[in-house]
Design an enzyme around this catalytic site. Structure first.
Site, short mmCIF file in Angstrom:
data_model
loop_
_atom_site.label_atom_id
_atom_site.label_comp_id
_atom_site.label_asym_id
_atom_site.label_seq_id
_atom_site.Cartn_x
_atom_site.Cartn_y
_atom_site.Cartn_z
N TRP A 1 45.36 42.59 49.76
CA TRP A 1 43.92 42.79 49.61
C TRP A 1 43.28 43.35 50.88
O TRP A 1 42.10 43.67 50.89
CB TRP A 1 43.25 41.47 49.21
N HIS B 1 52.49 45.81 58.99
CA HIS B 1 51.83 46.82 58.15
C HIS B 1 51.37 47.96 59.04
O HIS B 1 50.98 47.75 60.19
CB HIS B 1 50.64 46.19 57.41
N SER C 1 50.00 54.01 47.43
CA SER C 1 49.35 54.59 46.25
C SER C 1 50.09 54.29 44.95
O SER C 1 50.14 55.14 44.05
CB SER C 1 49.16 56.11 46.43
N GLY D 1 48.15 48.10 47.58
CA GLY D 1 46.87 47.86 48.24
C GLY D 1 45.72 47.92 47.24
O GLY D 1 45.46 46.97 46.50
N GLY D 2 45.08 49.07 47.16
CA GLY D 2 43.86 49.24 46.36
C GLY D 2 43.99 48.73 44.93
O GLY D 2 43.09 48.06 44.42
C1 PEP Z 1 49.17 48.98 51.42
O1 PEP Z 1 48.12 48.69 51.96
O2 PEP Z 1 50.20 48.39 51.75
C2 PEP Z 1 49.16 50.01 50.38
C3 PEP Z 1 50.30 50.40 49.89
O3 PEP Z 1 47.93 50.48 49.99
P1 PEP Z 1 47.64 51.44 48.71
O4 PEP Z 1 48.38 50.86 47.54
O5 PEP Z 1 46.15 51.35 48.54
O6 PEP Z 1 48.12 52.81 49.06
#
Ligand code: PEP
Length: 247
Positions: A9, A92, A207, A228-229
């Site tokens: 998150w 990260h 993503s 993530g998102g």
């Molecule tokens: C992440 O923050 O580890 C990530 C993969 O973000 P997103 O899925 O938004 O690209």
């Protein structure tokens, strides 16, 4: 190996966002994969209470290498455990970029996490410039060697391959590029921790969304995702959990 759908998150969510956890738990009472949410530290204890009796596990997004002391603003692995966390994300790319974290620091944090009984999710990945320069395998190999404790086991280690340029951008590597890196990581991890490497989940991150999860989960040596998102909304993350359950 049990696969893992992990949500990060980041610095998002207040108490109101906990409704997403209840919705996720209700929609996916018995997924055929592990499901983990890593909220901001302020929500860990409340989320862990809410997740009791459900399939959802709760994790932190970072920890300090020391168990206590004069480190204002930091949180120790023991504190995460005390709050109800079972996992912690370490290294990260946003920590590596925003806080200048090195492989040596990530290694020290991972040692602390394992000592406290947490599972460490160690993130590695190349920048766009490094990929363009043909240095992807060199970079992730060095990060893996430098940040994974040699005594880690399949029970307390997860690796997340997250190309920095794919995080939050909507861009992803091709499936064959993901396959190349994951196969390489499996081999390198074996050199680092031995035969236990065969059972360490290798997550792809960057993503991942409901629309691309199924094809990514079909790639050899992809054992789940760090999201993530798309982990912020129960409907989106639930669709990713369903895709992994079906893989
Ligand atoms: C992440 O923050 O580890 C990530 C993969 O973000 P997103 O899925 O938004 O690209």
């Amino acid at each position: 190996m049990r696969k893992l759908a992990a949500g990060n998150w980041k610095m998002n969510g207040t108490a109101a966002a906990l409704a997403e956890v209840s919705a996720l738990a209700q929609a996916h009472p018995a997924p055929r994969c592990d499901v983990l949410l890593c909220p901001p530290a302020t929500l860990i204890a409340r989320m862990a209470d809410l997740a009791k009796g459900t399939a959802i596990k709760v994790g932190g997004q970072d920890c300090h290498a020391k168990s206590s002391g004069a480190h204002t603003g930091d949180i120790s692995a023991e504190m995460l455990v005390d709050s109800g966390a079972s996992h912690v994300i370490l290294g990260h790319s946003e920590r590596r970029t925003d806080h200048g974290e090195t492989d040596a620091q990530v290694l020290a944090k991972a040692e602390a996490a394992l000592k406290a009984g947490l599972t460490a999710i160690i993130c590695i990945g190349e920048t766009e410039a490094e990929r363009d320069a043909g240095r992807t395998l060199d970079v992730v190999g060095t990060q893996l060697h430098g940040s994974v404790p040699a005594h880690a086991t399949a029970a307390n280690l997860v690796i997340a391959y997250e190309p920095v340029w794919a995080i939050g951008t909507g861009r992803t590597p091709t499936l064959s590029e993901i396959a190349e890196v994951h196969a390489f990581l499996r081999t390198r991890l074996t050199a680092r921790i031995g035969s236990a490497a065969a059972d360490v989940p290798l997550l792809y991150g960057g993503s991942v969304k409901p629309s691309n999860a199924t094809e990514i989960f079909a790639v050899p040596h992809v054992d789940g995702a760090l999201v993530g998102g798309a982990s912020l909304k129960a409907a989106d993350f639930g669709a990713i959990v369903a895709a992994l359950s079906a893989a």
